[in-house]
Design an enzyme around this catalytic site. Structure first.
Site, PDB file in Angstrom:
ATOM      1  N   HIS A  74       0.728  -0.968  -0.025  1.00  0.00           N
ATOM      2  CA  HIS A  74       0.075   0.113  -0.258  1.00  0.00           C
ATOM      3  C   HIS A  74       1.288   1.647   0.341  1.00  0.00           C
ATOM      4  CE1 HIS A  74      -2.630   3.137   2.213  1.00  0.00           C
ATOM      5  NE2 HIS A  74      -3.548   2.938   0.977  1.00  0.00           N
ATOM      6  N   GLU A  77       1.956   1.823  -3.440  1.00  0.00           N
ATOM      7  CA  GLU A  77       0.529   2.639  -4.502  1.00  0.00           C
ATOM      8  C   GLU A  77       1.381   4.312  -4.090  1.00  0.00           C
ATOM      9  OE1 GLU A  77      -3.828   3.583  -3.490  1.00  0.00           O
ATOM     10  OE2 GLU A  77      -3.455   1.464  -2.707  1.00  0.00           O
ATOM     11  N   HIS A  78       1.168   4.675  -2.848  1.00  0.00           N
ATOM     12  CA  HIS A  78       1.517   5.990  -2.491  1.00  0.00           C
ATOM     13  C   HIS A  78       2.218   6.752  -3.582  1.00  0.00           C
ATOM     14  CE1 HIS A  78      -2.091   6.901   0.962  1.00  0.00           C
ATOM     15  NE2 HIS A  78      -2.247   5.845   0.537  1.00  0.00           N
ATOM     16  N   GLU A 154      -3.985   7.429   7.226  1.00  0.00           N
ATOM     17  CA  GLU A 154      -5.083   7.011   6.403  1.00  0.00           C
ATOM     18  C   GLU A 154      -5.804   5.995   7.213  1.00  0.00           C
ATOM     19  OE1 GLU A 154      -5.812   4.971   2.379  1.00  0.00           O
ATOM     20  OE2 GLU A 154      -3.794   6.457   2.044  1.00  0.00           O
TER      21      GLU A 154
END
Length: 215
Positions: A74, A77-78, A154
């Site tokens: 994840h 991904e950022h 997040e």
């Protein structure tokens, strides 16, 4: 980043194919082929609206992570939105937005998925942006420091600060106790989580190559 392997599927919605959509049948017709560089392409035409979607799927998710290095899929991904050798930091999304489009990405246990939806006359822009991300993504200490804080916040919003927010984490942990699927993509198990550039590159290298199909 040029040498990072990339596993992906590109879906180009809005392009001309030889097979029409079967109305009312629930069947989606598409064509598929493999480019010379090994990239597997799935092509589907839908003329109901004048838009095109360029989507890329990487065969890497949280199930590929090591128990002591969770959250990497994840996090990467950022990082892929940070910029490239030819796109300054913070400008990637602006190319899409200025053209009247939208973009986003998400990570699951199995894959990482990026998409851009643009006016149909902006297909070339979408393909260029994704090729830039594949070949020339900028991963540096500034981006790592910035996106680390974004990912941590997040996680707080999605899990830590919600009533019963950790129920999915606890359920997955017990349902899949002996396999990597035990944690959702956002799970960071250590409060001293410090992703390093070398560790990130070692994690993504086996997965990010167009010569290895998703399925």
């Amino acid at each position: 980043m040029t040498h990072l392997k990339k596993i992906l599927i590109a879906s180009l919605i809005g392009l001309v194919t030889t097979v029409p959509l079967s109305a009312g049948s629930g069947e989606i017709n598409f064509s598929e082929f493999t480019l010379d560089n090994g990239l597997h392409v799935i092509l589907h035409e839908d003329n109901s609206t004048p838009i095109v979607t360029v989507a890329v799927m990487y065969n890497v998710g949280s199930k590929h992570e090591q128990p002591n290095r969770t959250g990497f899929a994840h996090f990467f991904e950022h990082l892929m939105f940070e910029g490239t050798k030819n796109i300054p930091r913070g400008e990637y999304a602006k190319f899409v937005e200025r053209a009247g489009g939208t973009l986003n990405a998400n990570t699951s246990a199995d894959r990482t998925y990026y998409y851009q939806t643009l006016p149909s006359n902006q297909l070339e822009l979408g393909l260029w942006l994704e090729s830039e991300r594949m070949l020339h993504a900028s991963v540096d200490s500034t981006g790592i420091a910035t996106q680390k804080q974004v990912v941590i916040e997040e996680k707080k919003q999605s899990y830590d600060n919600r009533p019963y927010g950790t129920i999915l984490i606890e359920t997955m942990k017990r349902a899949f106790s002996n396999i990597p699927t035990a944690g959702p993509p956002l799970v960071i198990r250590s409060t001293s989580w410090r992703p390093r550039m070398r560790s990130l590159r070692l994690f993504t290298r086996p997965f990010m190559c167009p010569t290895m199909p998703y399925w």
